[in-house]
Scaffold this motif. Structure first.
Motif, PDB file in Angstrom:
ATOM      1  N   UNK A 201       0.829  -1.208   0.000  1.00  0.00           N
ATOM      2  CA  UNK A 201       0.000   0.000   0.000  1.00  0.00           C
ATOM      3  C   UNK A 201       0.862   1.255   0.000  1.00  0.00           C
ATOM      4  N   UNK A 202       1.974   1.224   0.723  1.00  0.00           N
ATOM      5  CA  UNK A 202       2.876   2.383   0.713  1.00  0.00           C
ATOM      6  C   UNK A 202       3.429   2.634  -0.684  1.00  0.00           C
ATOM      7  N   UNK A 203       3.724   1.557  -1.407  1.00  0.00           N
ATOM      8  CA  UNK A 203       4.190   1.712  -2.785  1.00  0.00           C
ATOM      9  C   UNK A 203       3.103   2.323  -3.659  1.00  0.00           C
ATOM     10  N   UNK A 204       1.901   1.779  -3.556  1.00  0.00           N
ATOM     11  CA  UNK A 204       0.800   2.247  -4.410  1.00  0.00           C
ATOM     12  C   UNK A 204       0.482   3.715  -4.114  1.00  0.00           C
ATOM     13  N   UNK A 205       0.616   4.108  -2.869  1.00  0.00           N
ATOM     14  CA  UNK A 205       0.340   5.500  -2.507  1.00  0.00           C
ATOM     15  C   UNK A 205       1.298   6.479  -3.175  1.00  0.00           C
ATOM     16  N   UNK A 206       2.477   5.984  -3.594  1.00  0.00           N
ATOM     17  CA  UNK A 206       3.418   6.856  -4.292  1.00  0.00           C
ATOM     18  C   UNK A 206       2.844   7.373  -5.604  1.00  0.00           C
ATOM     19  N   UNK A 207       1.870   6.634  -6.152  1.00  0.00           N
ATOM     20  CA  UNK A 207       1.241   7.064  -7.389  1.00  0.00           C
ATOM     21  C   UNK A 207       0.445   8.349  -7.258  1.00  0.00           C
ATOM     22  N   UNK A 208       0.152   8.749  -6.020  1.00  0.00           N
ATOM     23  CA  UNK A 208      -0.616   9.985  -5.805  1.00  0.00           C
ATOM     24  C   UNK A 208       0.279  11.211  -5.693  1.00  0.00           C
ATOM     25  N   UNK A 209       1.575  11.017  -5.804  1.00  0.00           N
ATOM     26  CA  UNK A 209       2.514  12.130  -5.631  1.00  0.00           C
ATOM     27  C   UNK A 209       2.230  13.329  -6.549  1.00  0.00           C
ATOM     28  N   UNK A 210       1.845  13.118  -7.827  1.00  0.00           N
ATOM     29  CA  UNK A 210       1.593  14.281  -8.693  1.00  0.00           C
ATOM     30  C   UNK A 210       0.439  15.160  -8.225  1.00  0.00           C
ATOM     31  N   UNK A 211      -0.393  14.656  -7.327  1.00  0.00           N
ATOM     32  CA  UNK A 211      -1.545  15.428  -6.863  1.00  0.00           C
ATOM     33  C   UNK A 211      -1.312  16.012  -5.470  1.00  0.00           C
ATOM     34  N   UNK A 212      -0.133  15.799  -4.928  1.00  0.00           N
ATOM     35  CA  UNK A 212       0.159  16.221  -3.570  1.00  0.00           C
ATOM     36  C   UNK A 212       0.890  17.562  -3.568  1.00  0.00           C
ATOM     37  N   UNK A 213       0.374  18.511  -2.816  1.00  0.00           N
ATOM     38  CA  UNK A 213       1.076  19.765  -2.598  1.00  0.00           C
ATOM     39  C   UNK A 213       1.896  19.688  -1.324  1.00  0.00           C
TER      40      UNK A 213
ATOM     41  N   UNK B 162       1.611  -6.385   3.136  1.00  0.00           N
ATOM     42  CA  UNK B 162       2.833  -7.172   3.010  1.00  0.00           C
ATOM     43  C   UNK B 162       3.971  -6.332   2.431  1.00  0.00           C
ATOM     44  N   UNK B 163       5.189  -6.705   2.752  1.00  0.00           N
ATOM     45  CA  UNK B 163       6.360  -6.051   2.177  1.00  0.00           C
ATOM     46  C   UNK B 163       6.448  -6.400   0.696  1.00  0.00           C
ATOM     47  N   UNK B 164       6.776  -5.413  -0.119  1.00  0.00           N
ATOM     48  CA  UNK B 164       6.949  -5.658  -1.554  1.00  0.00           C
ATOM     49  C   UNK B 164       8.038  -6.706  -1.778  1.00  0.00           C
ATOM     50  N   UNK B 165       9.059  -6.693  -0.931  1.00  0.00           N
ATOM     51  CA  UNK B 165      10.169  -7.647  -1.054  1.00  0.00           C
ATOM     52  C   UNK B 165       9.723  -9.091  -0.906  1.00  0.00           C
ATOM     53  N   UNK B 166       8.613  -9.309  -0.197  1.00  0.00           N
ATOM     54  CA  UNK B 166       8.163 -10.674   0.084  1.00  0.00           C
ATOM     55  C   UNK B 166       7.288 -11.262  -1.024  1.00  0.00           C
TER      56      UNK B 166
END
Length: 268
Positions: free
Chosen positions: A95-107, A135-139
């Protein structure tokens, strides 16, 4: 829906020219696959289309504007790219990885919004990894990890998605799993998808539009059934083959010659 065009595009590294005065228009709402021999410039072209590489000359046009002159955040809200073999920081959850996709909309001061949360949850759901979000992406397995990266690009909420060899290092089962996912995203959500693939038979099965690259230019482009021939495979890949039709999908299917066979037959 976004439009993406390259006009007289020349790309290279130092004095070496990789792509020379290439012209291409990506069909809206379709899956386009770039094919060609190793080192022909497929990935270089994809990077330039996403503004990750500055052209030596020519231009990339996104929605009628030269992409090089557009603000970075605006480009990221219209176009997402998934590079080949991306890496994640150790311990990062899905989920932390997927949340990175919202970066262009974050001020700088903007709080995490309901819209952000809905976009992330939707991306997790359509990629079928909601149960893996903690889960960890690494796993994860290779296929699961690639789904997580695709979910991140979906959370970016763009009409255009560019992927550089999304099936690399995956076994056949996971290759089909990832390509089926991308096909469904195109069918159900109308996303325009551009990707580089090495497997010409998978390219024919999943693409609406194929662009073959040779000698720094577009060698041929069009529907798979219109352009994939023995002659094209011979000239682009230096491989002799028969081209038949996939009995399940009716798409072109290349049968390489081998084991000493060197005569063309059953051309289409």
């Amino acid at each position: 829906m976004q439009t993406l065009t390259a006009k007289d595009l020349t790309l290279g590294y130092g004095e070496s020219i990789i792509i020379d005065e290439l012209n291409i228009t990506i069909p809206k709402g379709e899956i386009t696959v770039l094919i060609g021999g190793n080192g022909c410039g497929k990935s270089t072209l994809l990077r330039s289309l996403a503004r990750l590489m500055k052209p030596k000359s020519g231009e990339v046009i996104l929605n009628g504007e030269e992409i090089a002159k557009m603000p970075t955040k605006e480009v990221a809200q219209k176009l997402a790219i998934l590079p080949q073999s991306p890496t994640t920081p150790e311990g990062l959850t899905v989920k932390e990885l997927v949340k990175q996709g919202r970066h262009p909309y974050r001020g700088f001061l903007k709080q995490w919004s309901k819209e952000d949360e809905e976009a992330v949850n939707h991306a997790l759901e359509v990629t079928n990894i909601s149960d893996l979000q903690d889960r960890s992406v690494d796993s994860l397995s290779g296929g699961q990890r690639q789904r997580a990266w695709i979910a991140m690009t979906l959370a970016q909420d763009t009409d255009l998605i560019l992927l550089d060899e999304p099936t690399t290092y995956l076994d056949l089962t996971h290759q089909i799993e990832v390509l089926d996912l991308l096909f469904e995203l195109n069918e159900k959500e109308g996303r325009t998808i551009v990707m580089v693939l090495h497997d010409i038979n998978l390219a024919c099965r999943y693409a609406h539009h194929i662009v073959s690259i040779k000698d720094k230019k577009v060698f041929a482009q069009g529907k798979p059934e219109e352009i994939i021939t023995c002659k094209l495979v011979q000239e682009v890949f230096q491989m002799k083959c028969d081209v038949m039709y996939d009995p399940m999908f009716g798409t072109p299917m290349c049968i390489p010659h081998g084991r000493g066979r060197c005569i063309f037959a059953n051309r289409v």
